[in-house]
Design a protein around this motif. Structure first.
Motif, short mmCIF file in Angstrom:
data_model
loop_
_atom_site.label_atom_id
_atom_site.label_comp_id
_atom_site.label_asym_id
_atom_site.label_seq_id
_atom_site.Cartn_x
_atom_site.Cartn_y
_atom_site.Cartn_z
N LYS A 107 0.74 -1.26 -0.07
CA LYS A 107 -0.01 -0.06 0.08
C LYS A 107 0.90 1.32 0.09
O LYS A 107 0.65 2.21 -0.83
CB LYS A 107 -0.94 -0.02 1.33
CG LYS A 107 -1.97 1.24 1.25
CD LYS A 107 -2.82 1.05 2.52
CE LYS A 107 -3.82 0.09 2.13
NZ LYS A 107 -5.02 -0.23 3.29
N ALA A 108 1.94 1.42 0.87
CA ALA A 108 2.93 2.49 0.82
C ALA A 108 3.55 2.61 -0.38
O ALA A 108 3.84 3.72 -1.25
CB ALA A 108 3.78 2.22 1.84
N ALA A 109 3.91 1.58 -0.99
CA ALA A 109 4.49 1.80 -2.57
C ALA A 109 3.47 2.28 -3.40
O ALA A 109 3.88 2.92 -4.22
CB ALA A 109 5.07 0.54 -2.79
N GLY A 110 2.29 1.81 -3.32
CA GLY A 110 1.24 2.43 -4.33
C GLY A 110 0.96 3.92 -4.05
O GLY A 110 0.81 4.65 -5.17
N LEU A 111 0.99 4.31 -2.81
CA LEU A 111 0.96 5.85 -2.47
C LEU A 111 2.23 6.45 -2.95
O LEU A 111 2.06 7.73 -3.64
CB LEU A 111 0.85 6.00 -1.11
CG LEU A 111 -0.52 5.52 -0.53
CD1 LEU A 111 -0.44 5.58 1.13
CD2 LEU A 111 -1.71 6.19 -0.93
N VAL A 112 3.48 6.03 -2.97
CA VAL A 112 4.53 6.75 -3.29
C VAL A 112 4.57 6.92 -5.14
O VAL A 112 4.69 7.77 -5.45
CB VAL A 112 5.92 5.80 -3.23
CG1 VAL A 112 7.06 6.54 -3.77
CG2 VAL A 112 6.02 6.02 -1.73
N LEU A 113 3.99 5.78 -5.71
CA LEU A 113 3.98 5.83 -7.23
C LEU A 113 2.97 6.85 -7.56
O LEU A 113 2.71 7.35 -8.75
CB LEU A 113 3.40 4.45 -7.61
CG LEU A 113 4.71 3.42 -7.40
CD1 LEU A 113 3.84 2.14 -7.95
CD2 LEU A 113 5.64 3.80 -8.63
N ARG A 114 1.91 7.15 -6.55
CA ARG A 114 0.73 8.01 -7.04
C ARG A 114 1.34 9.60 -6.93
O ARG A 114 0.89 10.60 -7.28
CB ARG A 114 -0.34 8.01 -6.00
CG ARG A 114 -1.22 6.85 -6.43
CD ARG A 114 -2.54 6.80 -5.25
NE ARG A 114 -3.17 7.67 -5.08
CZ ARG A 114 -4.04 7.80 -4.05
NH1 ARG A 114 -4.21 6.90 -3.24
NH2 ARG A 114 -4.73 9.20 -4.05
N SER A 115 2.55 9.77 -5.95
CA SER A 115 3.22 10.87 -5.99
C SER A 115 4.12 11.19 -7.09
O SER A 115 4.37 10.55 -7.91
CB SER A 115 3.87 11.14 -4.52
OG SER A 115 5.17 10.19 -4.65
N LYS A 116 4.87 12.48 -7.14
CA LYS A 116 5.91 12.85 -7.85
C LYS A 116 7.19 12.44 -7.45
O LYS A 116 8.05 12.63 -8.33
CB LYS A 116 5.81 14.13 -8.57
CG LYS A 116 5.85 15.18 -7.33
CD LYS A 116 5.62 16.64 -7.80
CE LYS A 116 5.74 17.62 -6.62
NZ LYS A 116 5.69 19.04 -7.23
N PHE A 117 7.28 11.68 -6.62
CA PHE A 117 8.51 11.35 -5.74
C PHE A 117 8.69 9.96 -5.85
O PHE A 117 7.91 9.04 -6.03
CB PHE A 117 8.57 12.03 -4.37
CG PHE A 117 8.17 13.29 -4.40
CD1 PHE A 117 9.33 14.16 -4.67
CD2 PHE A 117 7.16 13.80 -3.55
CE1 PHE A 117 8.80 15.58 -4.32
CE2 PHE A 117 6.82 15.05 -3.60
CZ PHE A 117 7.67 15.89 -4.02
N ARG A 118 10.03 9.39 -5.96
CA ARG A 118 10.53 8.25 -5.96
C ARG A 118 11.65 7.65 -5.08
O ARG A 118 12.50 8.71 -4.81
CB ARG A 118 10.77 7.67 -7.51
CG ARG A 118 9.81 7.84 -8.57
CD ARG A 118 8.71 7.09 -8.57
NE ARG A 118 7.44 6.80 -9.24
CZ ARG A 118 6.50 7.71 -9.02
NH1 ARG A 118 6.43 8.26 -8.10
NH2 ARG A 118 5.59 7.63 -9.92
N ARG A 119 11.55 6.50 -4.78
CA ARG A 119 12.60 6.05 -4.02
C ARG A 119 13.82 5.73 -4.84
O ARG A 119 13.66 4.91 -6.06
CB ARG A 119 12.23 4.59 -3.18
CG ARG A 119 13.39 4.08 -2.37
CD ARG A 119 12.59 3.03 -1.59
NE ARG A 119 12.00 1.91 -2.03
CZ ARG A 119 12.79 0.66 -2.28
NH1 ARG A 119 14.03 0.51 -1.89
NH2 ARG A 119 12.26 -0.29 -2.82
N ASN A 120 15.22 6.08 -4.52
CA ASN A 120 16.44 5.90 -5.41
C ASN A 120 16.81 4.49 -4.77
O ASN A 120 17.44 4.20 -4.02
CB ASN A 120 17.26 6.80 -5.08
CG ASN A 120 18.54 6.74 -5.96
OD1 ASN A 120 18.85 5.74 -6.26
ND2 ASN A 120 18.92 7.97 -6.22
N LYS A 121 16.25 3.44 -5.73
CA LYS A 121 16.67 1.89 -5.14
C LYS A 121 18.07 1.55 -5.22
O LYS A 121 18.26 0.86 -4.37
CB LYS A 121 15.70 1.21 -6.14
CG LYS A 121 14.09 1.29 -5.94
CD LYS A 121 13.53 0.15 -6.91
CE LYS A 121 11.87 0.34 -6.67
NZ LYS A 121 11.22 -0.55 -7.58
N PRO A 122 18.81 1.91 -6.14
CA PRO A 122 20.14 1.52 -5.88
C PRO A 122 20.98 2.10 -4.64
O PRO A 122 21.76 1.44 -4.14
CB PRO A 122 20.74 2.29 -7.19
CG PRO A 122 19.75 2.44 -8.24
CD PRO A 122 18.59 2.87 -7.20
#
Length: 236
Positions: free
Chosen positions: A103-118
């Motif tokens: 659910k948290a990842a889905g909310l992040v995807l709805r935003s204009k921000f992203r987690r820098n996975k590397p």
């Protein structure tokens, strides 16, 4: 009601919690903590948080940030002390990477921000990431992005609201907690304010036996040392 001023304060509190709960190998990494303490002390949430913030400030003055680093190791890393879960999923299901992360990842995807996975090892429902994200969303809202404020409201209501009290309680009662005991007092006062401001009712979720066992088992030991996180690696 000055909503802009309130949102600015909310953003700063989330930064404060993120910095306190993250590990920094240098004093420079805690610079925001040192800057924010007198600001919060000049206009505290309540008497209890005023005393707790003052205690944190005094301990930093007398013992320095090396004491905070040492306590971080004892509270969050040492296999000899009680285990404190750091993900919303753990408080929800007794394990990491559960539905709260989805659910948290889905909310992040709805935003204009992203987690820098590397660079960032924290999942989207980890406390440090969540606090950093909340600050970023609120800051974006202050700049006029109403959708970011709406997402911050949803993230608090659907992710943090159900676990933040349990998390604060474990911080407060941990046998090695001094800095974090006082941080927990401030966190509890702030989460109560957030619920009032956002009109979010406290969670009424009944803990399952599995969840209770995972959260309150004071002699639980982690299988391996948890990786120290650098907040600067969380790019939002």
């Amino acid at each position: 009601m000055d909503k802009k001023a309130i949102n600015q304060a909310r953003s700063l509190y989330y930064i404060f919690f993120a910095k306190m709960l993250d590990f920094s190998s240098s004093d420079e990494g805690y610079k925001d903590v040192e800057t924010l303490l007198p600001i919060f002390l000049s206009n505290p949430l309540d008497e209890g948080s005023y005393e707790a913030l003052g205690a944190i400030q005094e301990k930093i003055k007398t013992e320095g940030f090396s004491a905070l680093r040492a306590e971080y190791d004892e509270v969050f890393v040492s296999p000899e002390s009680s285990f404190i879960p750091l993900s919303a999923s753990y408080y929800d299901e007794g394990r990491d990477d559960g539905q709260k992360r989805v659910k948290a990842a889905g909310l992040v995807l709805r935003s204009k921000f992203r987690r820098n996975k590397p660079l960032c090892n924290d999942s989207e429902d980890q406390m440090v990431f969540a606090f950093r994200l909340m600050s970023t969303l609120i800051e974006s809202g202050i700049e006029g992005d109403e959708e970011s404020l709406n997402l911050a409201h949803t993230f608090f209501a659907e992710i943090l609201n159900e676990c933040i009290d349990d998390f604060a309680e474990l911080l407060f009662t941990h046998e090695k907690s001094v800095f974090y005991k006082n941080t927990a007092i401030v966190l509890k006062a702030f989460s109560d304010f957030e619920r009032l401001y956002l009109d979010v009712a406290p969670s009424q979720k009944v803990a399952s036996a599995h969840r209770v066992s995972a959260v309150i088992q004071t002699d639980r030991k982690p299988l391996s040392q948890r990786i120290r996180r650098n907040l600067d690696e969380i790019v939002l």
